[in-house]
Design an enzyme around this catalytic site. Structure first.
Site, mmCIF file in Angstrom:
data_model
loop_
_atom_site.group_PDB
_atom_site.id
_atom_site.type_symbol
_atom_site.label_atom_id
_atom_site.label_comp_id
_atom_site.label_asym_id
_atom_site.label_seq_id
_atom_site.Cartn_x
_atom_site.Cartn_y
_atom_site.Cartn_z
ATOM 1 N N CYS A 1 -5.169 23.264 18.454
ATOM 2 C CA CYS A 1 -4.907 23.622 19.850
ATOM 3 C C CYS A 1 -4.408 22.417 20.626
ATOM 4 O O CYS A 1 -5.020 21.985 21.618
ATOM 5 C CB CYS A 1 -6.177 24.187 20.487
ATOM 6 S SG CYS A 1 -6.807 25.652 19.666
ATOM 7 N N GLY B 1 0.839 -1.197 0.000
ATOM 8 C CA GLY B 1 0.000 0.000 0.000
ATOM 9 C C GLY B 1 0.865 1.232 0.000
ATOM 10 O O GLY B 1 1.075 1.878 -1.026
ATOM 11 N N ARG B 2 1.415 1.584 1.180
ATOM 12 C CA ARG B 2 2.229 2.780 1.341
ATOM 13 C C ARG B 2 3.367 2.835 0.314
ATOM 14 O O ARG B 2 3.649 3.882 -0.265
ATOM 15 C CB ARG B 2 2.824 2.798 2.754
ATOM 16 C CG ARG B 2 3.579 4.067 3.110
ATOM 17 C CD ARG B 2 4.400 3.869 4.384
ATOM 18 N NE ARG B 2 3.627 3.292 5.461
ATOM 19 C CZ ARG B 2 2.981 3.988 6.389
ATOM 20 N NH1 ARG B 2 3.038 5.304 6.361
ATOM 21 N NH2 ARG B 2 2.323 3.375 7.349
ATOM 22 N N TYR C 1 -1.672 6.908 3.897
ATOM 23 C CA TYR C 1 -1.974 7.070 5.324
ATOM 24 C C TYR C 1 -1.853 8.527 5.743
ATOM 25 O O TYR C 1 -1.180 8.863 6.714
ATOM 26 C CB TYR C 1 -1.057 6.179 6.167
ATOM 27 C CG TYR C 1 -1.262 4.728 5.883
ATOM 28 C CD1 TYR C 1 -2.431 4.091 6.292
ATOM 29 C CD2 TYR C 1 -0.319 3.992 5.175
ATOM 30 C CE1 TYR C 1 -2.646 2.743 6.014
ATOM 31 C CE2 TYR C 1 -0.526 2.647 4.889
ATOM 32 C CZ TYR C 1 -1.689 2.038 5.307
ATOM 33 O OH TYR C 1 -1.911 0.701 5.018
#
Length: 384
Positions: free
Chosen positions: A335, A264-265, A363
């Site tokens: 924040c 995938g990646r 991702y």
């Protein structure tokens, strides 16, 4: 990090419309073609969880034998984009409705899941996901090799094989194993040897059908070796050695076996860029911070993996409004002190500069907490 000229040009054109993702589709096409060539006779399935963007799926389709999906939502999504694609359905928590879906291969995670699959009455071609207790040192993420919720130990696999012999709706086709992520080719080949050895033991015991059993000439014992190919966020030029991996798998494969991998990646990471713009540069207790539009609610990868996201600064801002040649920590608009892209990176940066984060093709957007603080969502743009 070096930024391609075409990405740089698009970034400058989008300067007033940032943050945004830019996907370089020709670069993805070239990379996928090279991977496909290196894998020789090994089947290639793309792990959709890495990035389900429709444009990326279409670009990968000519090179992929199928797509690995992990939910009913991913099944529906891929079929809406590529209706004829072969799908392999994995994941540790399939519902009864998902087990009844018609897919090319179903990766069974446990004896309990198999019992529920049999009870659906639906026919299925299944691979049993094995979790072998083998070393996975050096992995960025361990999915097996010990006590994890993924797959089964050898005892669980044999329990499933006993269940399968009592019925004829669910057909055992072989094994699936995804034991680790972030490994180099030699380490993945070592894992492949262990998985293949276990699969051959089961075939020798008569537990998994061979070509002869099925009356076929084609290979019948399937072994899906998963993904896990390393992507270096520290050095983006350090690519996984697909040639060594493909050659090694060709040497390991024996007659009557079909090998499959599902990266995938390592396929899509390189084609994606996340572009932001510097809002403020300030010093706090001696440390320089560059605050950019967007944040890890758009690109969660660096916060999730604890690394510095590779970046390039495009000097489009006002000189003299930032820092010159000194360590800078790049943060987003959220924040939370965890909204950090990269820490203490030597750079020159000014208010109004564009920051281009590389390796943002996997991702990234789809695993991020988009609605936290309700900032605007990024734009999506494609180089063709």
């Amino acid at each position: 990090m070096n930024i391609p000229d075409r990405v740089r040009e698009r970034a400058e054109r989008l300067a007033d419309a940032l943050p945004a993702y830019v996907y370089d589709l020709p670069a993805l096409d070239r990379h996928a073609a090279a991977v496909r060539a290196a894998l020789r006779d090994v089947e290639l399935y793309y792990a959709v969880k890495a990035n389900p963007d429709p444009a990326l799926l279409r670009t990968l389709a000519p090179y992929a034998d199928g797509f690995e999906v992990s939910s009913g939502g991913e099944v529906a999504h891929v079929r809406s984009v590529l209706p004829r694609a072969r799908l392999a359905f994995g994941g540790p928590g399939k519902t009864d409705a998902e087990l009844a879906l018609d897919v090319h291969r179903l990766h069974v995670e446990s004896p309990g899941e198999l019992r529920r699959l049999i009870e659906t009455g639906a026919p299925a071609d299944a691979l049993l996901r094995v979790n072998l207790a083998v070393p996975v040192q050096g992995a960025a993420l361990a999915m097996g090799g010990g006590a994890t919720p993924f797959g089964m130990d050898p005892g669980g696999v044999r329990e499933c094989l006993s269940l399968l012999r009592r019925q004829n709706r669910v057909r055992p086709r072989g094994l699936h194993a995804h034991l680790a992520s972030g490994l180099r080719a030699p380490d993945l080949l070592d894992l492949a040897k262990a998985v293949l050895g276990f699969a051959r033991d089961l075939s020798g015991e008569g537990h998994i059908p061979t070509s002869r059993d099925l009356g076929q000439d084609a290979p019948a014992v399937e072994v899906n070796l998963g993904g896990g190919m390393a992507v270096s966020y520290h050095d983006p030029s350090e690519l996984f050695d697909w040639e060594t991996y493909g050659r090694g798998l060709a040497e390991l494969r024996e007659p009557g076996e079909l090998l499959r991998v599902e990266p995938g990646r390592a396929l899509t990471a390189y084609c994606g860029w996340y572009l932001t713009r510097v809002i403020d540069v300030k010093r706090v207790h001696g440390e320089v911070f560059a605050v950019v539009t967007g944040g890890t609610h758009h690109l969660r990868t660096p916060a999730a993996k604890g690394h510095d996201q590779p970046l390039a600064v495009l000097p489009t801002g006002r000189p003299g409004t930032g820092a010159t040649a000194e360590p800078v920590t790049v943060v987003g608009q959220l924040c939370t002190p965890k909204d950090v892209f990269a820490r203490q990176i030597p750079m020159t940066v000014n208010v109004g500069d564009i920051v281009a984060f590389g390796l943002a093709g996997a991702y990234a957007w789809t695993i991020s907490h988009h609605d936290f603080l309700m900032h605007p969502k990024p734009g999506f743009h494609y180089l063709t």
